[in-house]
Design an enzyme around this catalytic site. Sequence first.
Site, PDB file in Angstrom:
ATOM      1  N   ASP A 170     -11.875   0.294   4.245  1.00 38.03           N
ATOM      2  CA  ASP A 170     -12.348   0.431   2.866  1.00 38.03           C
ATOM      3  C   ASP A 170     -12.099  -0.867   2.111  1.00 38.03           C
ATOM      4  O   ASP A 170     -11.070  -1.049   1.461  1.00 38.03           O
ATOM      5  CB  ASP A 170     -11.624   1.599   2.186  1.00 38.03           C
ATOM      6  CG  ASP A 170     -12.359   2.051   0.945  1.00 38.03           C
ATOM      7  OD1 ASP A 170     -13.520   1.627   0.753  1.00 38.03           O
ATOM      8  OD2 ASP A 170     -11.776   2.817   0.163  1.00 38.03           O
ATOM      9  N   CYS A 201      13.837   4.508 -27.134  1.00 34.67           N
ATOM     10  CA  CYS A 201      14.064   4.654 -25.692  1.00 34.67           C
ATOM     11  C   CYS A 201      14.778   5.974 -25.404  1.00 34.67           C
ATOM     12  O   CYS A 201      15.798   6.265 -26.034  1.00 34.67           O
ATOM     13  CB  CYS A 201      14.898   3.474 -25.195  1.00 34.67           C
ATOM     14  SG  CYS A 201      15.437   3.695 -23.492  1.00 34.67           S
ATOM     15  N   CYS A 214      18.553   5.122 -24.321  1.00 36.54           N
ATOM     16  CA  CYS A 214      19.586   4.476 -25.146  1.00 36.54           C
ATOM     17  C   CYS A 214      19.275   4.500 -26.635  1.00 36.54           C
ATOM     18  O   CYS A 214      20.026   3.936 -27.435  1.00 36.54           O
ATOM     19  CB  CYS A 214      19.794   3.027 -24.687  1.00 36.54           C
ATOM     20  SG  CYS A 214      18.429   1.946 -25.119  1.00 36.54           S
ATOM     21  N   CYS A 251      11.612  -1.023 -23.853  1.00 34.69           N
ATOM     22  CA  CYS A 251      12.871  -0.730 -24.531  1.00 34.69           C
ATOM     23  C   CYS A 251      13.510  -2.063 -24.915  1.00 34.69           C
ATOM     24  O   CYS A 251      13.489  -3.018 -24.145  1.00 34.69           O
ATOM     25  CB  CYS A 251      13.791   0.032 -23.569  1.00 34.69           C
ATOM     26  SG  CYS A 251      15.524   0.013 -24.065  1.00 34.69           S
ATOM     27  N   TYR A 295     -16.491  -7.133  12.618  1.00 27.92           N
ATOM     28  CA  TYR A 295     -16.976  -6.060  13.488  1.00 27.92           C
ATOM     29  C   TYR A 295     -18.400  -6.263  13.970  1.00 27.92           C
ATOM     30  O   TYR A 295     -18.974  -5.367  14.589  1.00 27.92           O
ATOM     31  CB  TYR A 295     -16.877  -4.711  12.767  1.00 27.92           C
ATOM     32  CG  TYR A 295     -17.510  -4.708  11.402  1.00 27.92           C
ATOM     33  CD1 TYR A 295     -18.885  -4.836  11.238  1.00 27.92           C
ATOM     34  CD2 TYR A 295     -16.732  -4.587  10.252  1.00 27.92           C
ATOM     35  CE1 TYR A 295     -19.468  -4.856   9.996  1.00 27.92           C
ATOM     36  CE2 TYR A 295     -17.303  -4.599   8.997  1.00 27.92           C
ATOM     37  CZ  TYR A 295     -18.674  -4.742   8.875  1.00 27.92           C
ATOM     38  OH  TYR A 295     -19.249  -4.761   7.638  1.00 27.92           O
ATOM     39  N   LEU A 337     -24.727   1.509   5.981  1.00 31.50           N
ATOM     40  CA  LEU A 337     -24.763   2.578   6.979  1.00 31.50           C
ATOM     41  C   LEU A 337     -25.164   3.899   6.350  1.00 31.50           C
ATOM     42  O   LEU A 337     -24.817   4.177   5.200  1.00 31.50           O
ATOM     43  CB  LEU A 337     -23.373   2.750   7.607  1.00 31.50           C
ATOM     44  CG  LEU A 337     -22.858   1.604   8.475  1.00 31.50           C
ATOM     45  CD1 LEU A 337     -21.398   1.837   8.831  1.00 31.50           C
ATOM     46  CD2 LEU A 337     -23.688   1.484   9.747  1.00 31.50           C
ATOM     47  N   GLU A 380     -15.205   3.078  15.575  1.00 33.27           N
ATOM     48  CA  GLU A 380     -14.291   2.114  14.939  1.00 33.27           C
ATOM     49  C   GLU A 380     -13.749   2.670  13.636  1.00 33.27           C
ATOM     50  O   GLU A 380     -14.338   3.572  13.046  1.00 33.27           O
ATOM     51  CB  GLU A 380     -15.056   0.826  14.582  1.00 33.27           C
ATOM     52  CG  GLU A 380     -15.542   0.051  15.750  1.00 33.27           C
ATOM     53  CD  GLU A 380     -16.466  -1.089  15.312  1.00 33.27           C
ATOM     54  OE1 GLU A 380     -16.631  -1.343  14.104  1.00 33.27           O
ATOM     55  OE2 GLU A 380     -17.034  -1.715  16.208  1.00 33.27           O
ATOM     56  N   LYS A 411     -13.380   2.678   9.779  1.00 35.09           N
ATOM     57  CA  LYS A 411     -14.219   2.179   8.680  1.00 35.09           C
ATOM     58  C   LYS A 411     -13.290   1.694   7.567  1.00 35.09           C
ATOM     59  O   LYS A 411     -12.737   2.489   6.798  1.00 35.09           O
ATOM     60  CB  LYS A 411     -15.150   3.280   8.165  1.00 35.09           C
ATOM     61  CG  LYS A 411     -16.129   2.758   7.134  1.00 35.09           C
ATOM     62  CD  LYS A 411     -17.146   3.823   6.758  1.00 35.09           C
ATOM     63  CE  LYS A 411     -18.155   3.278   5.765  1.00 35.09           C
ATOM     64  NZ  LYS A 411     -17.572   2.821   4.518  1.00 35.09           N
ATOM     65  N   CYS A 470      20.820  -0.803 -22.220  1.00 28.82           N
ATOM     66  CA  CYS A 470      20.254   0.521 -21.947  1.00 28.82           C
ATOM     67  C   CYS A 470      20.717   1.018 -20.569  1.00 28.82           C
ATOM     68  O   CYS A 470      20.527   0.320 -19.567  1.00 28.82           O
ATOM     69  CB  CYS A 470      18.732   0.427 -21.989  1.00 28.82           C
ATOM     70  SG  CYS A 470      17.904   1.903 -21.389  1.00 28.82           S
ATOM     71  N   LYS A 498     -17.765   9.884   7.055  1.00 29.89           N
ATOM     72  CA  LYS A 498     -16.886   9.735   5.886  1.00 29.89           C
ATOM     73  C   LYS A 498     -15.894  10.889   5.810  1.00 29.89           C
ATOM     74  O   LYS A 498     -16.279  12.042   5.908  1.00 29.89           O
ATOM     75  CB  LYS A 498     -17.722   9.719   4.593  1.00 29.89           C
ATOM     76  CG  LYS A 498     -18.684   8.555   4.503  1.00 29.89           C
ATOM     77  CD  LYS A 498     -17.989   7.258   4.160  1.00 29.89           C
ATOM     78  CE  LYS A 498     -17.769   7.086   2.695  1.00 29.89           C
ATOM     79  NZ  LYS A 498     -18.884   6.494   1.989  1.00 29.89           N
TER      80      LYS A 498
END
Length: 674
Positions: free
Chosen positions: A125, A413, A416, A431, A231, A90, A121, A123, A436, A319
């Site tokens: 994705d 971590c 802990c 970790c 469509y 399009l 309609e 569009k 923890c 768009k």
Amino acid sequence: MDRDLKLSQEQALERVEELRRELEKHNYRYYVLDDPVIPDDQYDQMLLELEQLEKQFPALVSPHSPTQRVGGKPRKGFTTTRHLTPMLSLANAFDEGDLREFDRRVRQALLPGETVEYVVEMKIDGLAVSLYYQDGLFVRGATRGDGETGEDITENLKTIKSVPLRLPRFVPALEVRGEAYMPKSSFSRLNEAREEAGESLFANPRNAAAGTLRQLDPRIAASRRLDLFVYGIGFSRGVDPAGHVGVLDLLQELGFKVNRRYQVFKHLDELLDYCHQWQTERFNLPYVIDGLVVKVNALPLQERLGATVKSPRWAIAYKFPPEQAVTRVKNIFVRVGRTGVLTPTAELEPVHLAGTTVGKATLHNEDNIKEKDIRTGDLVLVHKAGDIIPEIITALPEKRTGREEIWSMPQVCPACSSPVVRAAGEAAVRCTGMACPERLWEGLVHFASRNAMDIAGLGPAVIAQLLSAGLIADPADIYTLKEDDLMPLERLGPKSIRNLLGAIDQSKGASLGRLVFALGIRHVGERAAKILANHYGSLDRLMFASQEELVQIPEIGPKIAASIVDFFDHEQNQAVINKLIKAGVNTYHEKEGQDSKHLHGKIFVLTGTLDELSRQQARELVESLGGKVTSSVSRNTSYVVAGKNPGSKYDKALAMGVTILGEKEFKKLTGQYL
Ligand code: IVH
């Protein structure tokens, strides 16, 4: 038809046809209309019966049978296929001016006295695909490719449940065009699982859909839950729709999923208002749209307008401008997930984006931060990946002041201080501390969550308080809580406490599937948990399952199997489970929603040795579901269950055309599998 009688091939054909029509009808109600009229297990029973008949009468198997959605072996590559009519794309309109210009050109082609009607309609994705039906049967599906030829992705398209494998009426030839897409919910689930597994993430649902359709193994495609909106029609014979709305109605009538969110306009100003309105409303849709498509309704006018080499002149894509915003990274902190993965997250200066205020963005992993060179204090460009997850597209280094700081992953971590590790080939850092507190907190929040043990009132904040007061250290401790323990907690009145204790008590009766999910075993999501519960029937049987045994179960791959074995190997986990059992938490499986006596009136004969069940266990199973076990095969026998080295009963069953079940099928019928 009475299933207890032996069937001739002719009778079987009749029943097979009947089952296929029924299954197609219910499939349509479930996946296209989203309005099922029968419970899932009734559908499963019909599918099982069909599978049985097709096994017994292989001549009746057809690639368009509902049993053949996930068929075939992984392929080596895709072949290409030529579209019957080219797949154009399009032209784009980026603003009101472009739409007005499109409208002006369309009006130039009007005959005296003629008016124009536009259909607008969503569009979607996703990925443009073409599906070809010959004599009403789905024979081929392809990607757009270069517009003339595309890749043959028939097997992957068949796994999309809203795609009809055959049409409800005879149509000589029909090339249907549509957009395959991944719903937002499937996308989030897929990326969460990939993040936990340390795998690279899909940037948006479109990439995820494209990656899925290009999978060589249709089983992977089937597990990822794509969908398809159609469509338009490419080539056709034997249909004659009136206008584009007629095309949509026809496609819907033929069993396709058509997006009903379209609107017809006679006046451009109203059409423009509608386009503006969707710019913000789109975020409430369960799928991503990147714009709207404006199409001329009347087919003669479409023909008169024609097409350029690239795109039709009778349609245009409006768009939406990308939703991006600039903001500052205030800080980068690390979240520890329940499986120990450290996820760096950016704390942002709050900014309005795609319908909400965003204050955080995931940074995924340390490689992503390094690649994008994101520093604390940086100005960054953010968007929402797939309309959902706030993400930093890029840093804006030209705006740096010199006070920004380079970030690096901590070596221990943050919660802990246990060392962190990064496994070879993984992007994730984990970790290593089993105790923890942050992992514990995440794990407890997960345990109590709605889809797990569903303990209302036991949310993240209450769990944090219980942890810091030392009242709980693992999920089993939740069941030892008493009124006195909860009284000193903040924001918990006597009524909330009573409700919470009631919810905790009630959760003891949660299904085994929920409990297995609640345990938070890596890679074991809701579906896998349900499959495991169905298969093993009790937690202690699952605990002792070996890796070899687990991978035999449909949909349980080596990664999940290894993770389950590893989880139950840890003494700490075993101790928690023992505590849960002592607390009275249900660890047995009762098939949800299934008629507990669904084998009533069915007569079974057992022959040969079953791998996982003794004769006695199999007999008890049948009897517990209302069926009967007899010792010899007769006209009245419903099923012969054949294990290894079956005896003469097997031959007799074959000769009489009695349905023969293997161990797997028997377990499926008796609810041991999903
Ligand atoms: S009509 C002749 N309608 O947008 C082209 N396309 O370049 C006819 N798309 O990837 C396309 N939703 O697949 C049409 N409702 C819709 C659509 C739609 C998404 C996609 C299409 C292609 C791109 C257009």
